[in-house]
Design an enzyme around this catalytic site. Structure first.
Site, mmCIF file in Angstrom:
data_model
loop_
_atom_site.group_PDB
_atom_site.id
_atom_site.type_symbol
_atom_site.label_atom_id
_atom_site.label_comp_id
_atom_site.label_asym_id
_atom_site.label_seq_id
_atom_site.Cartn_x
_atom_site.Cartn_y
_atom_site.Cartn_z
ATOM 1 N N GLU A 243 1.080 -1.247 0.223
ATOM 2 C CA GLU A 243 0.309 0.051 0.327
ATOM 3 C C GLU A 243 0.754 1.467 -0.182
ATOM 4 O O GLU A 243 2.055 1.937 0.394
ATOM 5 C CB GLU A 243 -0.711 -0.200 1.637
ATOM 6 N N LYS B 155 -9.818 2.827 -2.446
ATOM 7 C CA LYS B 155 -9.491 1.898 -0.839
ATOM 8 C C LYS B 155 -11.206 2.133 -0.570
ATOM 9 O O LYS B 155 -10.847 3.314 -0.006
ATOM 10 C CB LYS B 155 -9.197 2.601 0.143
ATOM 11 N N CYS C 245 -5.475 -3.303 2.757
ATOM 12 C CA CYS C 245 -5.055 -2.867 4.217
ATOM 13 C C CYS C 245 -6.772 -2.901 5.022
ATOM 14 O O CYS C 245 -7.010 -3.885 4.885
ATOM 15 C CB CYS C 245 -4.130 -1.550 4.410
#
Length: 262
Positions: A48, A114, A148
């Site tokens: 990430e 994300k 994540c």
């Protein structure tokens, strides 16, 4: 040119330290590491925010850097004849995104923003959350790439499209690494997929420690690979193993019929 499909997907996970808020240095570093790959791989996976570290100061990054890194990813993909995936700080229409790119060797790409911004660090105040999940069909494997904090939310990771691989690019810190390990295994088991997690190592400029634990679990939750140091992991995934498990244990047939509402 149509991608060759042989029921196998060889992936390289690059677990590394990161240069804080220095995209040029990180591209140089990862370029050198990728140059060391001396075998044919199908997919190269980066952490990430691999060009900056997990910064909550996106204004410190030049707005053009996201596009510069995307062009860099295209060159890497073409040179290595391998897809490349990872997330970066990306400026788009006056907003910042933690944006993941999946870039194919032919230069075509897909993006995923994300969805679950990390409120504990204030990510939701700096970055705009995504709303759409991405499924990539690549060399006969259906891949769902996430980022994540998405790992903590099983509904968003839920295998409603019969994908084969869940992939998480992360900066996951040491104090909560037991959750990383447990959740990667759980996502593999409940979705009957290969679950791949790529983390970083080292310490960032705001004092967070990262222990690695980049890892791969098979569709039964068995650990295939795990690393706690700066290195590259290369593993081959086998499509027949997914089909064998799903045909023998038809757990996905009994999954609840519901969808996440935005």
């Amino acid at each position: 040119m149509k991608e060759k499909q042989n029921g196998r997907l060889k992936i390289a996970l690059i677990q590394s330290t990161l240069h804080w808020e220095d995209p040029h240095a990180n591209r140089e570093m990862f370029g050198a590491k990728i140059d060391q790959i001396n075998e044919l791989v199908d997919l190269i996976v980066l952490p990430e925010m691999f060009t900056t570290g997990f910064t909550m100061s996106p204004d410190n990054i030049e707005k053009k850097e996201g596009l510069t890194t995307l062009e860099w990813m295209k060159k890497i993909a073409a040179n290595k004849n391998s897809a490349v995936v990872g997330s970066v700080v990306f400026h788009d229409n006056d907003n910042y995104y933690n944006r993941l790119f999946f870039v194919r060797p032919n230069g075509k790409y897909k993006k995923y923003d994300k969805r679950h911004t990390f409120t504990l660090a204030g990510e939701h105040e700096k970055y705009t959350a995504g709303t759409e999940r991405l499924i990539i069909d690549y060399k006969g494997f259906a891949i769902c790439p996430l980022v994540c904090y998405d790992l903590r939310f099983p509904v968003w990771s839920r295998n409603t499209e019969n994908f084969d691989v869940l992939l998480y690019a992360a900066n996951w810190p040491t104090p909560r690494i037991n959750a990383w390990d447990a959740l990667l295994k759980a996502r593999a088991i409940e979705n009957m997929v290969y679950c791949v997690g790529v983390n970083r190592v080292g310490e960032d400029k705001v004092g967070h420690q990262y222990p690695g634990h980049s890892s791969i679990y098979d569709p039964l939750g068995e650990l295939i690979a795990l690393s706690e140091k700066e290195e590259m992991i290369i593993v081959e995934l086998v499509k027949d193993e997914i089909d064998l498990v799903r045909n023998k244990l038809r757990f996905l047939n009994d999954r609840d019929d519901f969808n996440l509402s935005n």
